[in-house]
Write a protein that holds these residues in place. Sequence first.
Motif, PDB file in Angstrom:
ATOM      1  N   ALA A  60      -8.504   8.314  -7.188  1.00 31.72           N
ATOM      2  CA  ALA A  60      -7.672   7.225  -6.444  1.00 31.72           C
ATOM      3  C   ALA A  60      -7.113   7.895  -5.655  1.00 31.72           C
ATOM      4  CB  ALA A  60      -6.632   7.612  -7.722  1.00 31.72           C
ATOM      5  N   LEU A  61      -6.544   8.734  -4.563  1.00 32.00           N
ATOM      6  CA  LEU A  61      -6.421   9.587  -3.501  1.00 32.00           C
ATOM      7  C   LEU A  61      -7.317   9.357  -2.486  1.00 32.00           C
ATOM      8  CD1 LEU A  61      -3.272  11.735  -4.642  1.00 32.00           C
ATOM      9  CD2 LEU A  61      -2.439   9.622  -3.847  1.00 32.00           C
ATOM     10  N   ILE A  81      -9.614   0.474  -9.703  1.00 30.03           N
ATOM     11  CA  ILE A  81     -10.081   0.701 -11.059  1.00 30.03           C
ATOM     12  C   ILE A  81      -9.528   1.976 -11.618  1.00 30.03           C
ATOM     13  CG2 ILE A  81     -12.036   1.349 -12.164  1.00 30.03           C
ATOM     14  CD1 ILE A  81     -13.503  -1.502 -10.637  1.00 30.03           C
ATOM     15  N   ALA A  82      -9.761   2.758  -9.849  1.00 33.12           N
ATOM     16  CA  ALA A  82      -8.704   3.779 -10.361  1.00 33.12           C
ATOM     17  C   ALA A  82      -8.226   4.555 -10.888  1.00 33.12           C
ATOM     18  CB  ALA A  82      -9.574   5.098  -9.290  1.00 33.12           C
ATOM     19  N   ALA A  83      -6.806   3.871  -9.859  1.00 27.86           N
ATOM     20  CA  ALA A  83      -5.365   3.272 -10.215  1.00 27.86           C
ATOM     21  C   ALA A  83      -4.668   2.796 -11.119  1.00 27.86           C
ATOM     22  CB  ALA A  83      -4.669   2.717  -9.062  1.00 27.86           C
ATOM     23  N   TRP A  84      -5.714   1.939 -11.117  1.00 23.60           N
ATOM     24  CA  TRP A  84      -5.876   1.291 -13.203  1.00 23.60           C
ATOM     25  C   TRP A  84      -4.839   1.526 -14.318  1.00 23.60           C
ATOM     26  CZ3 TRP A  84      -4.328  -3.624 -13.551  1.00 23.60           C
ATOM     27  CH2 TRP A  84      -3.914  -3.868 -15.354  1.00 23.60           C
ATOM     28  N   PRO A  85      -5.792   3.294 -15.056  1.00 23.80           N
ATOM     29  CA  PRO A  85      -4.411   4.123 -15.815  1.00 23.80           C
ATOM     30  C   PRO A  85      -3.792   4.734 -15.178  1.00 23.80           C
ATOM     31  CG  PRO A  85      -7.553   4.614 -15.207  1.00 23.80           C
ATOM     32  CD  PRO A  85      -6.550   3.518 -14.156  1.00 23.80           C
ATOM     33  N   MET A 103       0.856  -1.549  -0.282  1.00 23.19           N
ATOM     34  CA  MET A 103      -0.011  -0.312  -0.020  1.00 23.19           C
ATOM     35  C   MET A 103       1.060   0.915  -0.313  1.00 23.19           C
ATOM     36  SD  MET A 103      -2.850  -0.336   2.141  1.00 23.19           S
ATOM     37  CE  MET A 103      -3.250  -1.909   3.551  1.00 23.19           C
ATOM     38  N   GLY A 104       1.874   0.880   0.690  1.00 20.21           N
ATOM     39  CA  GLY A 104       2.998   2.678   0.906  1.00 20.21           C
ATOM     40  C   GLY A 104       3.451   2.395  -0.491  1.00 20.21           C
ATOM     41  N   ILE A 105       3.758   1.641  -1.474  1.00 22.43           N
ATOM     42  CA  ILE A 105       4.954   1.718  -2.962  1.00 22.43           C
ATOM     43  C   ILE A 105       4.021   2.393  -3.569  1.00 22.43           C
ATOM     44  CG2 ILE A 105       5.255   0.411  -5.143  1.00 22.43           C
ATOM     45  CD1 ILE A 105       6.495  -0.801  -2.915  1.00 22.43           C
ATOM     46  N   THR A 106       2.420   1.532  -3.323  1.00 23.17           N
ATOM     47  CA  THR A 106       0.936   2.528  -3.979  1.00 23.17           C
ATOM     48  C   THR A 106       0.720   4.259  -3.753  1.00 23.17           C
ATOM     49  OG1 THR A 106      -0.802   0.243  -5.434  1.00 23.17           O
ATOM     50  CG2 THR A 106      -1.998   1.869  -4.643  1.00 23.17           C
ATOM     51  N   LEU A 107       0.782   4.007  -2.841  1.00 26.52           N
ATOM     52  CA  LEU A 107       0.920   5.345  -2.394  1.00 26.52           C
ATOM     53  C   LEU A 107       1.441   6.498  -2.863  1.00 26.52           C
ATOM     54  CD1 LEU A 107      -1.045   7.994  -1.145  1.00 26.52           C
ATOM     55  CD2 LEU A 107       0.063   7.207   0.682  1.00 26.52           C
ATOM     56  N   ALA A 108       2.515   6.270  -3.251  1.00 30.45           N
ATOM     57  CA  ALA A 108       4.780   6.539  -3.716  1.00 30.45           C
ATOM     58  C   ALA A 108       4.280   6.271  -4.993  1.00 30.45           C
ATOM     59  CB  ALA A 108       5.440   5.907  -3.247  1.00 30.45           C
ATOM     60  N   LEU A 109       3.116   5.704  -5.626  1.00 26.36           N
ATOM     61  CA  LEU A 109       3.120   5.578  -7.121  1.00 26.36           C
ATOM     62  C   LEU A 109       1.741   6.815  -7.554  1.00 26.36           C
ATOM     63  CD1 LEU A 109       3.851   1.785  -8.137  1.00 26.36           C
ATOM     64  CD2 LEU A 109       4.665   3.700  -8.860  1.00 26.36           C
ATOM     65  N   LEU A 110       0.998   6.497  -6.842  1.00 20.07           N
ATOM     66  CA  LEU A 110       0.446   7.548  -7.223  1.00 20.07           C
ATOM     67  C   LEU A 110       0.164   8.744  -6.742  1.00 20.07           C
ATOM     68  CD1 LEU A 110      -3.061   5.409  -5.872  1.00 20.07           C
ATOM     69  CD2 LEU A 110      -2.222   5.625  -8.163  1.00 20.07           C
ATOM     70  N   LEU A 111       0.463   9.268  -5.520  1.00 20.57           N
ATOM     71  CA  LEU A 111       1.780  10.743  -5.303  1.00 20.57           C
ATOM     72  C   LEU A 111       2.658  11.158  -6.116  1.00 20.57           C
ATOM     73  CD1 LEU A 111       1.860  10.409  -1.690  1.00 20.57           C
ATOM     74  CD2 LEU A 111       0.447  12.072  -3.571  1.00 20.57           C
ATOM     75  N   SER A 112       3.454  10.195  -6.781  1.00 20.42           N
ATOM     76  CA  SER A 112       4.581  10.386  -8.420  1.00 20.42           C
ATOM     77  C   SER A 112       3.616  11.348  -9.213  1.00 20.42           C
ATOM     78  CB  SER A 112       5.230   9.683  -8.310  1.00 20.42           C
ATOM     79  OG  SER A 112       4.944   7.972  -9.243  1.00 20.42           O
ATOM     80  N   ARG A 113       2.764  10.286  -9.804  1.00 19.05           N
ATOM     81  CA  ARG A 113       1.799  11.382 -11.383  1.00 19.05           C
ATOM     82  C   ARG A 113       1.416  12.216 -11.387  1.00 19.05           C
ATOM     83  NH1 ARG A 113       3.983   7.209 -11.809  1.00 19.05           N
ATOM     84  NH2 ARG A 113       2.947   4.634 -12.585  1.00 19.05           N
ATOM     85  N   SER A 129      -1.102   4.092 -12.691  1.00 20.31           N
ATOM     86  CA  SER A 129      -0.064   2.781 -12.801  1.00 20.31           C
ATOM     87  C   SER A 129      -0.677   1.389 -12.492  1.00 20.31           C
ATOM     88  CB  SER A 129       0.249   3.400 -11.469  1.00 20.31           C
ATOM     89  OG  SER A 129       1.482   2.724 -11.650  1.00 20.31           O
ATOM     90  N   ARG A 130      -0.560   0.928 -13.303  1.00 24.33           N
ATOM     91  CA  ARG A 130      -1.155  -0.235 -13.326  1.00 24.33           C
ATOM     92  C   ARG A 130      -0.120  -1.807 -12.230  1.00 24.33           C
ATOM     93  NH1 ARG A 130      -1.361  -2.337 -20.041  1.00 24.33           N
ATOM     94  NH2 ARG A 130      -3.324  -0.392 -20.121  1.00 24.33           N
ATOM     95  N   VAL A 131       0.940  -1.198 -12.200  1.00 26.11           N
ATOM     96  CA  VAL A 131       1.663  -1.231 -10.955  1.00 26.11           C
ATOM     97  C   VAL A 131       0.778  -1.285  -9.765  1.00 26.11           C
ATOM     98  CG1 VAL A 131       3.551  -1.975  -9.756  1.00 26.11           C
ATOM     99  CG2 VAL A 131       3.942  -1.344 -11.923  1.00 26.11           C
ATOM    100  N   ALA A 132       0.862  -0.069  -9.697  1.00 24.86           N
ATOM    101  CA  ALA A 132      -0.133   0.363  -8.774  1.00 24.86           C
ATOM    102  C   ALA A 132      -1.082  -0.021  -7.895  1.00 24.86           C
ATOM    103  CB  ALA A 132      -0.326   1.958  -8.637  1.00 24.86           C
ATOM    104  N   ALA A 133      -1.713  -0.748  -9.356  1.00 24.16           N
ATOM    105  CA  ALA A 133      -3.393  -1.302  -9.113  1.00 24.16           C
ATOM    106  C   ALA A 133      -2.921  -2.689  -8.674  1.00 24.16           C
ATOM    107  CB  ALA A 133      -4.167  -0.819 -10.159  1.00 24.16           C
TER     108      ALA A 133
END
Length: 185
Positions: free
Chosen positions: A95-96, A138-142, A76-86, A144-148
């Motif tokens: 997504a956030l 679903i929201a994260a997929w577009p 989840m921490g990596i997912t959050l970091a990936l989303l924040l970096s977009r 970052s597929r890795v985050a999703a």
Amino acid sequence: MATLADDFDRRQQPPRRPWWKIALVTVPVLVIAGSAIGYLSNSGFSNGWYVPLEKPSFQPPGWAFGVVWTILYTFMGITLALLLSRPASKQRSLALTLFAAQMLLNWAWSPTFFGAGYIDWAFVLILGMNVLVTALIIAAWPLSRVAASLLVPYLAWLCLATTLNYETGKLNPGADRAPLGITSE
């Protein structure tokens, strides 16, 4: 050669940090926060209310919960970091928002189930988590597929935890300190 428009665009968009630098903060914060909430709510097999309850036959051993949750909070921490970096966008904001909402329910579950002994209320919370995490994937997929994809094991574990929560209520009528009539007749 850079144009004035290119220079303007660069000034409007602050430089983004690499996701892994953000993860150096988000991963420890989520792992520590999750561990602290579990500890403070007396989660698990040292809880005097929980220990005598009958457990479902398919419940994993006690040690597995700490291991699995540490891995899931790391994901989840990596997912959050990936989303924040977009770059900022409506999709990223959605997504956030979903991430924050599911995290609040996640952090509320242990105090509700273990701390208060509210089996049915915890079941309602975990059902909400399932919905929010599905929407988050679903929201994260577009973005970052890795985050999703990192959220899929979390959703799978939530499905197991949801079933454990429900079955614990069914196996222990009268144990719920604030029954809603969901898991017991």
